[in-house]
Structures are given as structure tokens and as C-alpha cells.
Design an enzyme around this catalytic site. Structure first.
Site, PDB file in Angstrom:
ATOM      1  N   CYS A   8       0.699   3.160   9.790  1.00 28.37           N
ATOM      2  CA  CYS A   8       1.958   3.209   9.028  1.00 28.37           C
ATOM      3  C   CYS A   8       1.724   2.474   7.717  1.00 28.37           C
ATOM      4  O   CYS A   8       0.574   2.339   7.285  1.00 28.37           O
ATOM      5  CB  CYS A   8       3.125   2.639   9.831  1.00 28.37           C
ATOM      6  SG  CYS A   8       2.969   0.900  10.284  1.00 28.37           S
ATOM      7  N   ASN A  11       1.943  -1.941   9.008  1.00 29.82           N
ATOM      8  CA  ASN A  11       1.313  -2.306  10.283  1.00 29.82           C
ATOM      9  C   ASN A  11       2.051  -3.455  10.974  1.00 29.82           C
ATOM     10  O   ASN A  11       1.448  -4.269  11.677  1.00 29.82           O
ATOM     11  CB  ASN A  11      -0.182  -2.647  10.102  1.00 29.82           C
ATOM     12  CG  ASN A  11      -0.972  -2.728  11.412  1.00 29.82           C
ATOM     13  OD1 ASN A  11      -1.962  -3.440  11.522  1.00 29.82           O
ATOM     14  ND2 ASN A  11      -0.553  -2.003  12.431  1.00 29.82           N
ATOM     15  N   CYS A  13       5.773  -2.669  11.889  1.00 28.09           N
ATOM     16  CA  CYS A  13       6.930  -2.072  12.587  1.00 28.09           C
ATOM     17  C   CYS A  13       6.531  -0.881  13.463  1.00 28.09           C
ATOM     18  O   CYS A  13       6.540  -0.976  14.688  1.00 28.09           O
ATOM     19  CB  CYS A  13       7.998  -1.619  11.585  1.00 28.09           C
ATOM     20  SG  CYS A  13       8.738  -2.964  10.647  1.00 28.09           S
ATOM     21  N   ARG A  14       6.171   0.257  12.845  1.00 23.19           N
ATOM     22  CA  ARG A  14       5.951   1.487  13.607  1.00 23.19           C
ATOM     23  C   ARG A  14       4.600   1.555  14.304  1.00 23.19           C
ATOM     24  O   ARG A  14       4.529   1.849  15.512  1.00 23.19           O
ATOM     25  CB  ARG A  14       6.119   2.712  12.682  1.00 23.19           C
ATOM     26  CG  ARG A  14       7.538   2.902  12.201  1.00 23.19           C
ATOM     27  CD  ARG A  14       7.606   3.869  11.031  1.00 23.19           C
ATOM     28  NE  ARG A  14       6.972   3.301   9.830  1.00 23.19           N
ATOM     29  CZ  ARG A  14       6.842   3.928   8.671  1.00 23.19           C
ATOM     30  NH1 ARG A  14       7.285   5.167   8.545  1.00 23.19           N
ATOM     31  NH2 ARG A  14       6.273   3.337   7.641  1.00 23.19           N
ATOM     32  N   SER A  15       3.500   1.323  13.573  1.00 22.29           N
ATOM     33  CA  SER A  15       2.189   1.551  14.201  1.00 22.29           C
ATOM     34  C   SER A  15       1.844   0.552  15.313  1.00 22.29           C
ATOM     35  O   SER A  15       1.198   0.949  16.294  1.00 22.29           O
ATOM     36  CB  SER A  15       1.067   1.643  13.153  1.00 22.29           C
ATOM     37  OG  SER A  15       0.944   0.454  12.401  1.00 22.29           O
ATOM     38  N   ASP A 122      10.918   4.914   8.403  1.00 17.80           N
ATOM     39  CA  ASP A 122      10.581   3.507   8.230  1.00 17.80           C
ATOM     40  C   ASP A 122      11.808   2.668   8.589  1.00 17.80           C
ATOM     41  O   ASP A 122      12.838   2.759   7.919  1.00 17.80           O
ATOM     42  CB  ASP A 122      10.190   3.290   6.768  1.00 17.80           C
ATOM     43  CG  ASP A 122       9.720   1.874   6.499  1.00 17.80           C
ATOM     44  OD1 ASP A 122       9.944   0.992   7.356  1.00 17.80           O
ATOM     45  OD2 ASP A 122       9.146   1.659   5.422  1.00 17.80           O
TER      46      ASP A 122
HETATM   47  P1  4NP Z   1       5.940  -0.246   8.884  1.00 19.04           P
HETATM   48  O1  4NP Z   1       7.259  -0.815   8.169  1.00 19.04           O
HETATM   49  O2  4NP Z   1       5.193   0.585   7.854  1.00 19.04           O
HETATM   50  O3  4NP Z   1       6.478   0.594   9.992  1.00 19.04           O
HETATM   51  O4  4NP Z   1       5.148  -1.431   9.367  1.00 19.04           O
HETATM   52  C1  4NP Z   1       7.203  -1.519   6.968  1.00 19.04           C
HETATM   53  C2  4NP Z   1       6.925  -2.857   6.993  1.00 19.04           C
HETATM   54  C3  4NP Z   1       6.923  -3.582   5.812  1.00 19.04           C
HETATM   55  C4  4NP Z   1       7.202  -2.951   4.615  1.00 19.04           C
HETATM   56  C5  4NP Z   1       7.469  -1.596   4.605  1.00 19.04           C
HETATM   57  C6  4NP Z   1       7.474  -0.886   5.778  1.00 19.04           C
HETATM   58  N1  4NP Z   1       7.226  -3.701   3.407  1.00 19.04           N
HETATM   59  O5  4NP Z   1       7.563  -3.112   2.363  1.00 19.04           O
HETATM   60  O6  4NP Z   1       6.908  -4.904   3.417  1.00 19.04           O
END
Ligand code: 4NP
Length: 151
Positions: A8, A11, A13-15, A122
Site C-alpha cells: 500500500c 505500510n 494501514c492496509r498492507s 485508503d
Molecule cells: P496505508 O494508509 O497506505 O494503507 O498504510 C496510509 C498511511 C499513511 C498515509 C497515507 C496512507 N500518510 O499519508 O501518511
């Protein structure tokens, strides 16, 4: 050993959720599952507390995972690279060195809805219900993946 990477943006939240869910569905002596982010903001960080909480609610412990950034050598290490959304897809594909690298990359939701290239939204800027929604999507996709790989 079949090696699968979940990707993602952050790294956190989703992955990491996808990693934890798929690990719970496959034997660890024949499958290596990892996750990475295309961005570098959360290297070395544990998953978002909301991802840890939703995993825990479903009996999974992902609290010890650590964020890392996707790197070109991941194309050599992994057999299958699942991305969460179209932005991750573009970022990973832009690092591919050849057609073989590109063929390893797929949208994880294509395991449920083949060819539609749908996004796992997201959840970072939303509330807890976004994480429950993401969990459901990933659990369904990982069930399909595990069933296919165990055949
Ligand atoms: P992820 O979510 O891609 O599912 O881990 C996010 C986590 C942090 C951010 C964006 C998306 N950020 O902008 O910090």
C-alpha cells in the site's frame, strides 16, 4: 516456498492487515508473506492503532509488524505482489525492470472481481468504520487467494 508481498502507500494501514489476514489462512512452512509501502513516511513504524485494533477484534495480532518501503529487489524476492489501489499499482510498475516484474503485480481485489482493478480505499483519514470495511474486503480477497494457493 511461495512468497507473497502486500503493498500500500504507508505500510501501516492496509498492507499490514492484508499480511496478517493472509498469514492466518496459509501454513507458514510453505508460504512467506510480507508487506511494504511505496512511500517512505512510516519506515520502522508499527501499524496504525486502528489497524491493530480491527485485526485484534478478528483474532489477529499485527502489533509487532514494522513498516518498510518497497524496493526493486522485491521483484526478485516475491512471486506475487498485490497492490491495494491504482496509485500503488502505478508506483510499483514504474520500478519494474522488465515484463516478468510487471507480471507479478496485481490488484488484490482482482481476486474477487477479476480485471476490474478496484481499489481498497485508503482508510487513513477516516474513522473506524473505514477500517472495518477494509478488513472485510481484505478478508474476502485473502480467502480466495488462500483457496487458490492451497489447491
Ligand atoms: P496505508 O494508509 O497506505 O494503507 O498504510 C496510509 C498511511 C499513511 C498515509 C497515507 C496512507 N500518510 O499519508 O501518511
Amino acid at each position: 516456498m511461495t512468497k507473497i508481498l502486500m503493498v500500500c502507500l504507508g505500510n501501516i494501514c492496509r498492507s499490514p492487515l492484508a499480511e496478517g489476514i493472509l498469514k492466518s489462512k496459509l501454513p507458514n512452512d510453505s508460504f512467506f508473506i510480507d508487506s511494504a509501502g511505496t512511500g517512505n513516511y512510516h519506515i520502522g513504524k508499527n501499524p496504525d492503532t486502528r489497524s491493530i485494533a480491527i485485526a485484534k477484534k478478528h483474532g489477529l495480532d499485527i502489533s509487532n509488524l514494522k513498516g518498510r518501503q518497497f524496493e526493486v529487489s522485491d521483484f526478485d524476492t516475491f512471486d506475487i505482489i498485490y497492490v491495494m489501489d491504482e496509485s500503488n499499482y502505478r508506483n510499483v510498475i514504474s520500478l519494474a525492470r522488465n515484463e516478468n516484474d510487471k507480471l507479478k503485480v496485481n490488484f488484490i481485489l482482482n481476486e474477487i472481481t477479476p480485471g476490474l482493478d478496484e481499489n481498497v480505499p485508503d482508510p487513513y483519514y477516516g474513522g473506524h468504520e473505514g477500517f472495518e470495511n477494509v478488513y472485510k474486503m481484505l478478508d474476502e480477497a485473502c480467502s480466495v487467494i488462500a483457496k487458490k494457493l492451497l489447491k
